[in-house]
Design a protein around this motif. Sequence first.
Motif, PDB file in Angstrom:
ATOM      1  N   THR A 336      45.355  44.397  27.528  1.00 23.85           N
ATOM      2  CA  THR A 336      44.353  43.341  27.437  1.00 23.85           C
ATOM      3  C   THR A 336      44.364  42.741  26.024  1.00 23.85           C
ATOM      4  OG1 THR A 336      43.149  44.778  28.951  1.00 23.85           O
ATOM      5  CG2 THR A 336      42.025  42.794  28.265  1.00 23.85           C
ATOM      6  N   ARG A 365      47.947  56.147  25.981  1.00 19.61           N
ATOM      7  CA  ARG A 365      46.610  56.768  25.941  1.00 19.61           C
ATOM      8  C   ARG A 365      46.719  58.255  25.658  1.00 19.61           C
ATOM      9  NH1 ARG A 365      43.343  53.706  30.800  1.00 19.61           N
ATOM     10  NH2 ARG A 365      43.896  51.630  30.045  1.00 19.61           N
ATOM     11  N   ASN A 441      41.804  48.059  37.558  1.00 13.77           N
ATOM     12  CA  ASN A 441      40.468  47.757  37.047  1.00 13.77           C
ATOM     13  C   ASN A 441      40.459  46.261  36.790  1.00 13.77           C
ATOM     14  OD1 ASN A 441      38.049  47.708  35.615  1.00 13.77           O
ATOM     15  ND2 ASN A 441      38.870  48.843  33.837  1.00 13.77           N
ATOM     16  N   SER A 442      39.318  45.618  37.032  1.00 14.55           N
ATOM     17  CA  SER A 442      39.319  44.157  36.957  1.00 14.55           C
ATOM     18  C   SER A 442      37.915  43.619  36.729  1.00 14.55           C
ATOM     19  CB  SER A 442      39.831  43.595  38.273  1.00 14.55           C
ATOM     20  OG  SER A 442      38.898  43.885  39.309  1.00 14.55           O
ATOM     21  N   GLY A 443      37.816  42.337  36.538  1.00 17.22           N
ATOM     22  CA  GLY A 443      36.493  41.721  36.431  1.00 17.22           C
ATOM     23  C   GLY A 443      36.572  40.312  35.898  1.00 17.22           C
ATOM     24  N   TRP A 462      42.563  41.445  35.004  1.00 19.43           N
ATOM     25  CA  TRP A 462      42.787  42.785  35.556  1.00 19.43           C
ATOM     26  C   TRP A 462      43.861  43.541  34.797  1.00 19.43           C
ATOM     27  CZ3 TRP A 462      43.735  38.203  38.113  1.00 19.43           C
ATOM     28  CH2 TRP A 462      45.090  37.820  38.165  1.00 19.43           C
TER      29      TRP A 462
END
Length: 499
Positions: A336, A365, A441-443, A462
Motif C-alpha cells: 500500500t 512481515r 483485505n480491502s476497503g 485492496w
Amino acid sequence: MRLPESQVAVLNAASATDERTIAQLAEATDQKPETVTGAVFDLRDEGLVSVTETTEESVELTDEGVEYAGEGLPEVRLYRAALDAGDGDAVPMGQVIGASSLGGPQVDIALSNFARKGYGHIDSGELAPDADADPDADEEAAALAALELGESVDGDVLDQLESRNLVVRHERTIRAVTLTDEGVTALMEGVEAAETVDRLTPEMLTSGEWEDVEFTEYNVEADAPEARGGKKHILRQTADRVKDVLTGMGFAEMEGPHADADFWINDCLFMPQDHPARTHWDRFALDVPPMEDIPEDLIDNVRDAHLNGVGEDGDGYHSPWSEDFARAIALRGHTTSLSMRYLSGHEVGELEPPQRYFSVEKVYRNDTLDPTHLLEFYQIEGWVMAEDLSVRDLMGTFEEFYSHFGITDIQFKPHYNPYTEPSFELFGRHPETGELIEIGNSGMFREEVLRPLGVECDVMAWGLALERLLMLMYGFDDIRDVHGTMCDLDLLRETEVLK
Ligand code: PHE
C-alpha cells in the motif's frame, strides 16, 4: 583358480553326471541365457566343461494353415461342393464355385490342388469329381489337424505343407553341458570369481592387464538420469497471470522500493505512530540513513491530518507526530506504500479520475512461520480512483478478478483498518479442506488518507495474498510446500499451471 563371475556360477551349477541345458543353467544361476552361453563356450575352451549340441525342430502353423485346419482345405471344400451340385456328375465350374463359399485367391488354390490330389479333373469348363476320392483320408488335412493339436508329423507331408506356406519350421540348437574331469578337479581345488573392472585405464592398456581382467557388464536396462528442463516457478507463473488479468481489466502497474520510508508505508495511511503494528515487533527496521526525498508540503499535510484530522469537524490522534520516525526506513509490510506514492502524484504526477493501478510484489512481515504465514509473501495490491464508488464496485471487481482463476465463491466480512472505511476481509473456500481461508483485505480509503494526498474523489483499494490465491487454485495447504527451502520439488515440477 580365478574365473569371471558368470563362469564360476555356471561351473558350480553344472554336474559331471547329469546334462544341464543352457536354459536350466540360466535359471539355476539367475543369469541371462546369452550370458550363460558365452560362459559355457569359455569354460569349454578351458576344458572345464563339455558341450553336446542337438538340433530340435519345431513347426508352427501360419495364419492360413490355422484357417484351413478349422474350415477345411480349399480343394476339399471344392470337391464336396462339386459332389453336392452334380450328384457325382460333371458340373459347370462357375456353378460349383458359386456354391462352394470359396472366395478370391482360394479358388485358384482349390483348383490347382484339386487335380494334383486326384479329387477329379477339369475338362472344358466343367468339374468332374472322382467318386473314389476320399477327402477324409486327405493326408495334408490330417497333418494340419495333428499339428494344431501339437502332435508331430511325418517329413514328406510337412514339406508339402511348407511349400504351400501353411507351416513354418524353426530349428533350435540345444546345448547340453557336463563337467569334465578337469572341471571337477578345478571345483574341488576351489574356483573364485575374478575381480571385475568397470573402467579401462591407459595403465591397463600399456601393461596388457586389460586382457586378463573381467569387465563388468553394461546394464542397458538401467534407468538413465531423468533430464528436466528449467521451468518458471508456479508462484511466478501465477503472478504473471495475475498481471495479465489485471492489465486486461484496464489496470496499470505500479513499481517502487521494497525498503521504504515509514511515511509511505504507514503515515500516509493515517496509521498512528504508536500503533502496535509500527513497533519493532512487526517491522523489519533497517539501519540506514533516513529518506530525504519526500515532498515537504505532503509531510505538512500528513502531519496535520494526524494531529488535527481533516475537514471542519475532523479529529486527529492527539499524540505527538515525529518526522524522524516518518523518514526512517523499513522493509515494507504491505505494498500500500506504492499506492500512496502513486496517489500522491509523487511517481507519475497528479492523477485525474478515473484511474486503476496494481502491483504484484513482495512484502515482508515479522510473523511466526506456520503453514499459512511466511516472513515474506506476495501481495496483489490494487486501487480504483473514480467519482462515486460504492462497496458494490469493490465486490464486483473481486468477483470479476477471481472468476478469471475459476474461483466464484468469494465471501466478505466487515473489518477494521485505520485507513479504510468501510473495510472488508475476503475469504475463499479451500478446494481440499473445505475451510474458508482469508485471501485479502480491502476497503474505501478514508478522507484522512486521501485529502492530504490531494485526492478529491473516491478510491477503493485492496491487498490480496498471491500465495492464498495459489492455495485456492491448486489445493496446497502448506505455503511452505511452494515457497522457501522446504518446498516440495516434485509438487512444483508436476503442478500444471492454469492457463
Ligand atoms: N494493506 C492491507 C493489508 O496488507 C491491504 C489493503 C490495501 C486494505 C488497501 C485496504 C486497502 O492487509
